[in-house]
Motif scaffolding. Structure first.
Motif, PDB file in Angstrom:
ATOM      1  N   CYS A   1      18.000   2.004  39.775  1.00  0.00           N
ATOM      2  CA  CYS A   1      18.453   1.723  38.404  1.00  0.00           C
ATOM      3  C   CYS A   1      19.883   1.200  38.365  1.00  0.00           C
ATOM      4  O   CYS A   1      20.227   0.380  37.506  1.00  0.00           O
ATOM      5  CB  CYS A   1      18.358   2.996  37.548  1.00  0.00           C
ATOM      6  SG  CYS A   1      16.665   3.524  37.220  1.00  0.00           S
ATOM      7  N   ASP A   2      20.738   1.669  39.274  1.00  0.00           N
ATOM      8  CA  ASP A   2      22.143   1.269  39.198  1.00  0.00           C
ATOM      9  C   ASP A   2      22.327  -0.215  39.503  1.00  0.00           C
ATOM     10  O   ASP A   2      23.290  -0.833  39.051  1.00  0.00           O
ATOM     11  CB  ASP A   2      23.017   2.137  40.112  1.00  0.00           C
ATOM     12  CG  ASP A   2      22.703   1.947  41.592  1.00  0.00           C
ATOM     13  OD1 ASP A   2      21.646   1.356  41.914  1.00  0.00           O
ATOM     14  OD2 ASP A   2      23.506   2.405  42.433  1.00  0.00           O
TER      15      ASP A   2
ATOM     16  N   PRO B   1      20.387  -2.185  35.753  1.00  0.00           N
ATOM     17  CA  PRO B   1      20.429  -1.282  34.595  1.00  0.00           C
ATOM     18  C   PRO B   1      19.720  -1.858  33.366  1.00  0.00           C
ATOM     19  O   PRO B   1      19.680  -3.068  33.160  1.00  0.00           O
ATOM     20  CB  PRO B   1      21.939  -1.134  34.334  1.00  0.00           C
ATOM     21  CG  PRO B   1      22.551  -2.379  34.906  1.00  0.00           C
ATOM     22  CD  PRO B   1      21.726  -2.713  36.108  1.00  0.00           C
ATOM     23  N   ASN B   2      19.138  -0.951  32.593  1.00  0.00           N
ATOM     24  CA  ASN B   2      18.536  -1.286  31.292  1.00  0.00           C
ATOM     25  C   ASN B   2      17.314  -2.196  31.386  1.00  0.00           C
ATOM     26  O   ASN B   2      16.964  -2.868  30.411  1.00  0.00           O
ATOM     27  CB  ASN B   2      19.584  -1.918  30.359  1.00  0.00           C
ATOM     28  CG  ASN B   2      20.800  -1.034  30.171  1.00  0.00           C
ATOM     29  OD1 ASN B   2      20.670   0.167  29.953  1.00  0.00           O
ATOM     30  ND2 ASN B   2      21.992  -1.614  30.282  1.00  0.00           N
TER      31      ASN B   2
ATOM     32  N   ASP C   1      19.213  10.177  42.813  1.00  0.00           N
ATOM     33  CA  ASP C   1      19.586   8.914  42.165  1.00  0.00           C
ATOM     34  C   ASP C   1      18.393   8.408  41.351  1.00  0.00           C
ATOM     35  O   ASP C   1      17.239   8.578  41.747  1.00  0.00           O
ATOM     36  CB  ASP C   1      19.967   7.856  43.210  1.00  0.00           C
ATOM     37  CG  ASP C   1      21.345   8.093  43.799  1.00  0.00           C
ATOM     38  OD1 ASP C   1      22.048   8.995  43.316  1.00  0.00           O
ATOM     39  OD2 ASP C   1      21.707   7.380  44.763  1.00  0.00           O
ATOM     40  N   GLU C   2      18.674   7.762  40.251  1.00  0.00           N
ATOM     41  CA  GLU C   2      17.594   7.305  39.388  1.00  0.00           C
ATOM     42  C   GLU C   2      16.970   6.000  39.903  1.00  0.00           C
ATOM     43  O   GLU C   2      17.682   5.088  40.337  1.00  0.00           O
ATOM     44  CB  GLU C   2      18.097   7.105  37.955  1.00  0.00           C
ATOM     45  CG  GLU C   2      18.400   8.410  37.245  1.00  0.00           C
ATOM     46  CD  GLU C   2      18.686   8.210  35.770  1.00  0.00           C
ATOM     47  OE1 GLU C   2      19.109   7.104  35.381  1.00  0.00           O
ATOM     48  OE2 GLU C   2      18.476   9.165  34.990  1.00  0.00           O
ATOM     49  N   VAL C   3      15.654   5.947  39.841  1.00  0.00           N
ATOM     50  CA  VAL C   3      14.917   4.743  40.224  1.00  0.00           C
ATOM     51  C   VAL C   3      13.862   4.451  39.161  1.00  0.00           C
ATOM     52  O   VAL C   3      13.366   5.355  38.481  1.00  0.00           O
ATOM     53  CB  VAL C   3      14.226   4.891  41.600  1.00  0.00           C
ATOM     54  CG1 VAL C   3      15.234   5.044  42.714  1.00  0.00           C
ATOM     55  CG2 VAL C   3      13.230   6.045  41.606  1.00  0.00           C
ATOM     56  N   TYR C   4      13.542   3.179  39.024  1.00  0.00           N
ATOM     57  CA  TYR C   4      12.392   2.788  38.219  1.00  0.00           C
ATOM     58  C   TYR C   4      11.146   2.971  39.082  1.00  0.00           C
ATOM     59  O   TYR C   4      11.129   2.591  40.264  1.00  0.00           O
ATOM     60  CB  TYR C   4      12.468   1.321  37.801  1.00  0.00           C
ATOM     61  CG  TYR C   4      13.656   0.948  36.950  1.00  0.00           C
ATOM     62  CD1 TYR C   4      13.707   1.279  35.600  1.00  0.00           C
ATOM     63  CD2 TYR C   4      14.722   0.235  37.497  1.00  0.00           C
ATOM     64  CE1 TYR C   4      14.786   0.906  34.815  1.00  0.00           C
ATOM     65  CE2 TYR C   4      15.809  -0.133  36.723  1.00  0.00           C
ATOM     66  CZ  TYR C   4      15.842   0.206  35.385  1.00  0.00           C
ATOM     67  OH  TYR C   4      16.914  -0.163  34.614  1.00  0.00           O
TER      68      TYR C   4
ATOM     69  N   TYR D   1       9.435   0.822  43.599  1.00  0.00           N
ATOM     70  CA  TYR D   1      10.576   1.705  43.348  1.00  0.00           C
ATOM     71  C   TYR D   1      11.832   0.852  43.447  1.00  0.00           C
ATOM     72  O   TYR D   1      12.073   0.186  44.462  1.00  0.00           O
ATOM     73  CB  TYR D   1      10.618   2.832  44.384  1.00  0.00           C
ATOM     74  CG  TYR D   1       9.371   3.691  44.381  1.00  0.00           C
ATOM     75  CD1 TYR D   1       9.301   4.856  43.616  1.00  0.00           C
ATOM     76  CD2 TYR D   1       8.252   3.327  45.139  1.00  0.00           C
ATOM     77  CE1 TYR D   1       8.153   5.642  43.606  1.00  0.00           C
ATOM     78  CE2 TYR D   1       7.099   4.109  45.132  1.00  0.00           C
ATOM     79  CZ  TYR D   1       7.061   5.260  44.359  1.00  0.00           C
ATOM     80  OH  TYR D   1       5.915   6.023  44.356  1.00  0.00           O
TER      81      TYR D   1
ATOM     82  N   THR E   1      13.433  -2.926  31.186  1.00  0.00           N
ATOM     83  CA  THR E   1      12.436  -2.265  30.347  1.00  0.00           C
ATOM     84  C   THR E   1      11.015  -2.681  30.742  1.00  0.00           C
ATOM     85  O   THR E   1      10.808  -3.682  31.438  1.00  0.00           O
ATOM     86  CB  THR E   1      12.633  -2.619  28.862  1.00  0.00           C
ATOM     87  OG1 THR E   1      12.348  -4.024  28.676  1.00  0.00           O
ATOM     88  CG2 THR E   1      14.059  -2.312  28.417  1.00  0.00           C
TER      89      THR E   1
ATOM     90  N   VAL F   1      11.495   6.044  34.476  1.00  0.00           N
ATOM     91  CA  VAL F   1      12.717   6.288  35.244  1.00  0.00           C
ATOM     92  C   VAL F   1      12.668   7.736  35.728  1.00  0.00           C
ATOM     93  O   VAL F   1      12.470   8.656  34.932  1.00  0.00           O
ATOM     94  CB  VAL F   1      13.975   6.056  34.391  1.00  0.00           C
ATOM     95  CG1 VAL F   1      15.226   6.427  35.182  1.00  0.00           C
ATOM     96  CG2 VAL F   1      14.044   4.594  33.932  1.00  0.00           C
TER      97      VAL F   1
END
Length: 241
Positions: free
Chosen positions: A152-153, A156-157, A127-130, A149, A159, A110
């Motif tokens: 994340c929003d 979420p979560n 902003d957060e991205v995987y 890419y 893995t 992340v």
């Protein structure tokens, strides 16, 4: 046995091409099966060696066969024939070819989206991205190297373990209720670089295909992926009406 019609206006070599392709597509001739020799084909169909050789040239150009010096001519592995008019997933397309698809997650993290990635996903910088790097395989053969890419929003979560045991789009749909509406892909021919070649098990400088993919949920982008596909394993098709 189907015969070659010498009275037909269709060239003899092209009739032979059609007969062999028909057997390949029907599964009578399978991947890596050895074809009859030139002499055997001449005797079987009562045609000249030059006719057989011309047919072999066309079949090799089309990716249906390959030759091994001193051993003979063999049926090539099936290529992924991708219809560019339809939304697809690598996993489902491999299953249609009778191959076992799998993915190896090479990296998962992340990060805060830098400007270029934020613009591609229409996010705000930071902003957060995987960031998900995967090797896509069919029957354990490396086919495509991907870096995805994903915001994340929206998911979420998620893995690494999720992605190691499930297809990404299946996770999107089953866990998060995502409704993928369309995808946009941009293609360019490339030569595979040294670092990519090792992962894809090809020689450096081998022809490949670079693919940039945007997946949408409605009007919102939910994935941006950069891929390098082996040029010897993919065939892309588009129908123009």
């Amino acid at each position: 046995m189907k015969k070659i019609d010498k009275k037909s206006r269709v060239p003899l070599y092209y009739q032979l091409v059609d007969l062999i392709v028909e057997d390949i597509e029907a599964g009578i001739l399978k991947e890596n099966d050895k074809l009859l020799s030139e002499r055997e084909l001449c005797d079987l169909y009562d045609i000249s060696r030059s006719t057989v050789r011309q047919a072999m040239i066309e079949l090799e150009k089309g990716g249906y066969i390959y030759k091994e010096h001193g051993k003979g001519t063999f049926v090539a592995e099936k290529k992924l024939k991708q219809d560019l008019q339809k939304f697809y997933s690598f996993t489902e397309e491999m299953k249609k070819l009778g191959k076992k698809p799998s993915s190896k997650v090479l990296a998962f993290e992340v990060v805060e989206a830098e400007d270029k990635i934020a613009r591609r996903l229409e996010l705000c910088e930071g902003d957060e991205v995987y960031v998900i790097k995967r090797l896509r395989l069919a029957d354990l053969k490396p086919m495509m190297l991907e870096i995805s890419y994903v915001p994340c929003d929206r998911f979420p979560n998620m893995t690494r373990e999720d992605l190691e045991s499930n297809a990404m789009y299946e996770i999107f749909k089953s866990r998060y209720g995502a409704k993928l509406s369309r995808a946009e892909e941009i293609f360019s021919a490339v030569l595979v670089r040294k670092s990519e070649a090792r992962t894809l098990d090809v020689s450096e400088g081998t022809p490949g295909m670079r693919i940039e993919r945007y997946a949408y949920e409605g009007s919102k982008k939910i994935e941006y992926t950069k891929s390098i596909a082996r040029g010897d394993s993919f065939k892309f098709r588009v129908v123009l009406d």
